[in-house]
Design a protein around this motif. Structure first.
Motif, PDB file in Angstrom:
ATOM      1  N   ALA A  55       0.877  -1.026  -0.021  1.00 36.90           N
ATOM      2  CA  ALA A  55       0.011   0.026  -0.105  1.00 36.90           C
ATOM      3  C   ALA A  55       0.910   1.175   0.038  1.00 36.90           C
ATOM      4  N   GLY A  56       2.034   1.127  -0.390  1.00 37.66           N
ATOM      5  CA  GLY A  56       3.049   2.161  -0.420  1.00 37.66           C
ATOM      6  C   GLY A  56       3.529   2.797   0.853  1.00 37.66           C
ATOM      7  N   GLN A  57       4.658   3.448   1.085  1.00 39.07           N
ATOM      8  CA  GLN A  57       5.386   3.801   2.242  1.00 39.07           C
ATOM      9  C   GLN A  57       5.470   5.415   2.314  1.00 39.07           C
ATOM     10  N   THR A  58       5.265   6.025   3.320  1.00 40.78           N
ATOM     11  CA  THR A  58       5.856   7.516   3.410  1.00 40.78           C
ATOM     12  C   THR A  58       6.867   7.414   4.643  1.00 40.78           C
ATOM     13  N   LEU A  59       7.909   8.450   4.285  1.00 44.71           N
ATOM     14  CA  LEU A  59       8.850   8.580   5.423  1.00 44.71           C
ATOM     15  C   LEU A  59       8.979   9.966   5.702  1.00 44.71           C
ATOM     16  N   ILE A  65      20.954  12.993   8.003  1.00 49.53           N
ATOM     17  CA  ILE A  65      21.063  12.991   6.666  1.00 49.53           C
ATOM     18  C   ILE A  65      20.784  11.783   6.221  1.00 49.53           C
ATOM     19  N   GLY A  66      19.911  11.361   5.233  1.00 53.11           N
ATOM     20  CA  GLY A  66      19.906  10.104   4.900  1.00 53.11           C
ATOM     21  C   GLY A  66      19.783  10.125   3.321  1.00 53.11           C
ATOM     22  N   LEU A  67      19.699   9.031   2.752  1.00 52.95           N
ATOM     23  CA  LEU A  67      19.554   8.666   1.574  1.00 52.95           C
ATOM     24  C   LEU A  67      18.309   7.653   0.993  1.00 52.95           C
ATOM     25  N   VAL A  68      17.833   7.909  -0.186  1.00 57.18           N
ATOM     26  CA  VAL A  68      16.662   6.988  -0.469  1.00 57.18           C
ATOM     27  C   VAL A  68      16.944   6.794  -2.242  1.00 57.18           C
ATOM     28  N   CYS A  69      16.385   5.684  -2.626  1.00 58.25           N
ATOM     29  CA  CYS A  69      16.689   5.241  -3.892  1.00 58.25           C
ATOM     30  C   CYS A  69      15.481   4.488  -4.467  1.00 58.25           C
ATOM     31  N   SER A  70      14.672   4.737  -5.589  1.00 61.27           N
ATOM     32  CA  SER A  70      13.972   3.608  -6.151  1.00 61.27           C
ATOM     33  C   SER A  70      14.756   2.819  -7.170  1.00 61.27           C
ATOM     34  N   ARG A  71      14.393   1.645  -7.509  1.00 52.82           N
ATOM     35  CA  ARG A  71      14.989   0.833  -8.359  1.00 52.82           C
ATOM     36  C   ARG A  71      14.846   1.572  -9.714  1.00 52.82           C
ATOM     37  N   GLY A  72      16.175   1.813 -10.399  1.00 49.84           N
ATOM     38  CA  GLY A  72      16.283   2.429 -11.796  1.00 49.84           C
ATOM     39  C   GLY A  72      16.382   3.785 -11.437  1.00 49.84           C
ATOM     40  N   VAL A  77      19.298  12.723  -1.618  1.00 50.10           N
ATOM     41  CA  VAL A  77      19.525  12.910  -0.219  1.00 50.10           C
ATOM     42  C   VAL A  77      18.272  13.362   0.664  1.00 50.10           C
ATOM     43  N   MET A  78      18.222  13.076   1.915  1.00 49.02           N
ATOM     44  CA  MET A  78      17.047  13.601   2.765  1.00 49.02           C
ATOM     45  C   MET A  78      17.594  14.241   3.783  1.00 49.02           C
ATOM     46  N   ARG A  79      16.885  15.137   4.241  1.00 48.51           N
ATOM     47  CA  ARG A  79      17.278  16.049   5.287  1.00 48.51           C
ATOM     48  C   ARG A  79      15.937  16.108   6.335  1.00 48.51           C
ATOM     49  N   PRO A  80      16.223  16.610   7.436  1.00 48.38           N
ATOM     50  CA  PRO A  80      15.244  16.899   8.411  1.00 48.38           C
ATOM     51  C   PRO A  80      14.041  17.884   7.812  1.00 48.38           C
ATOM     52  N   GLY A  81      12.693  17.146   8.048  1.00 48.05           N
ATOM     53  CA  GLY A  81      11.552  17.790   7.697  1.00 48.05           C
ATOM     54  C   GLY A  81      11.182  17.350   6.415  1.00 48.05           C
ATOM     55  N   ASP A  82      12.108  16.554   5.611  1.00 52.35           N
ATOM     56  CA  ASP A  82      11.610  15.999   4.340  1.00 52.35           C
ATOM     57  C   ASP A  82      10.702  14.929   4.480  1.00 52.35           C
ATOM     58  N   THR A  83       9.808  14.862   3.555  1.00 51.50           N
ATOM     59  CA  THR A  83       8.836  13.651   3.528  1.00 51.50           C
ATOM     60  C   THR A  83       8.896  12.895   2.081  1.00 51.50           C
ATOM     61  N   VAL A  84       9.221  11.732   2.262  1.00 56.04           N
ATOM     62  CA  VAL A  84       9.216  10.929   0.779  1.00 56.04           C
ATOM     63  C   VAL A  84       8.101   9.879   0.766  1.00 56.04           C
ATOM     64  N   HIS A  85       7.216   9.910  -0.226  1.00 53.25           N
ATOM     65  CA  HIS A  85       6.418   8.911  -0.297  1.00 53.25           C
ATOM     66  C   HIS A  85       6.777   8.017  -1.617  1.00 53.25           C
ATOM     67  N   THR A  86       6.803   6.690  -1.334  1.00 44.50           N
ATOM     68  CA  THR A  86       6.906   5.571  -2.305  1.00 44.50           C
ATOM     69  C   THR A  86       5.512   5.026  -2.634  1.00 44.50           C
ATOM     70  N   PRO A  87       5.206   4.842  -3.833  1.00 47.18           N
ATOM     71  CA  PRO A  87       3.845   4.528  -4.232  1.00 47.18           C
ATOM     72  C   PRO A  87       3.673   2.880  -4.031  1.00 47.18           C
ATOM     73  N   PRO A  88       2.533   2.393  -3.953  1.00 42.29           N
ATOM     74  CA  PRO A  88       2.543   0.938  -3.735  1.00 42.29           C
ATOM     75  C   PRO A  88       2.994  -0.047  -4.914  1.00 42.29           C
ATOM     76  N   TRP A  91       9.756  -0.691  -5.650  1.00 41.17           N
ATOM     77  CA  TRP A  91      11.020  -1.026  -5.146  1.00 41.17           C
ATOM     78  C   TRP A  91      11.785  -0.032  -4.690  1.00 41.17           C
ATOM     79  N   HIS A  92      12.413   0.044  -3.378  1.00 41.94           N
ATOM     80  CA  HIS A  92      13.219   1.220  -2.842  1.00 41.94           C
ATOM     81  C   HIS A  92      14.046   0.675  -1.722  1.00 41.94           C
ATOM     82  N   TRP A  93      14.941   1.669  -1.539  1.00 50.00           N
ATOM     83  CA  TRP A  93      15.767   1.597  -0.203  1.00 50.00           C
ATOM     84  C   TRP A  93      15.908   2.927   0.532  1.00 50.00           C
ATOM     85  N   HIS A  94      16.271   2.887   1.644  1.00 52.09           N
ATOM     86  CA  HIS A  94      16.628   4.021   2.409  1.00 52.09           C
ATOM     87  C   HIS A  94      17.519   4.063   3.511  1.00 52.09           C
TER      88      HIS A  94
END
Length: 137
Positions: A55-59, A65-72, A77-88, A91-94
């Motif tokens: 059903a997807g994920q929200t970070l 400081i973080g990193l996030v990547c979707s396949r392909g 770069v992710m920083r405090p206050g950033d919100t990232v949504h991956t749809p259902p 494939w991703h990692w963080h």
């Protein structure tokens, strides 16, 4: 009303994470709620394996400081206050950047369907994938 007492902090299992990762379950809803919320703390270079959520994920990054990547895709770069949504199904990692700790809230939903996993775990992110130069975030 129900008061849910804090559960003990858990260590991220080696099958799902590379490096030192710790998490606190904030909410693991029971039907009819399907909401899941964890606070996840990553040491420098620590990261998830490739995974996807039915059903997807929200970070939401709370510190570090973080990193996030979707396949392909590109490493971002992710920083405090950033919100990232991956749809259902995406494939991703963080995880944390190489020289920083990172903490985020991870929010996702259960499927509500018996036998349908809410998260599917894949292979570990290689050092080459992790160390790909990120785009500014």
């Amino acid at each position: 009303m129900e008061v849910l007492r804090k559960r003990p902090t858990g260590r991220g299992p080696a099958e799902w994470f590379t490096g030192d990762v710790w998490f606190d379950v904030v909410h693991a809803g029971t039907e009819p709620s399907r909401m899941r919320v964890n606070i996840v703390r990553f040491a420098p270079c620590a990261r998830t394996a490739w995974h996807r959520h039915a059903a997807g994920q929200t970070l939401h990054v709370t510190e570090g400081i973080g990193l996030v990547c979707s396949r392909g895709g590109e490493v971002v770069v992710m920083r405090p206050g950033d919100t990232v949504h991956t749809p259902p199904g995406e494939w991703h990692w963080h995880g944390a950047a190489p020289d920083h700790f990172m903490t985020h809230l991870a929010m996702w939903e259960g499927t509500g369907e018996s036998g349908v996993p809410e998260t599917e775990w894949g292979e570990h992110v290689t050092d080459e994938e992790y160390h790909t130069p990120p785009v500014a975030g």
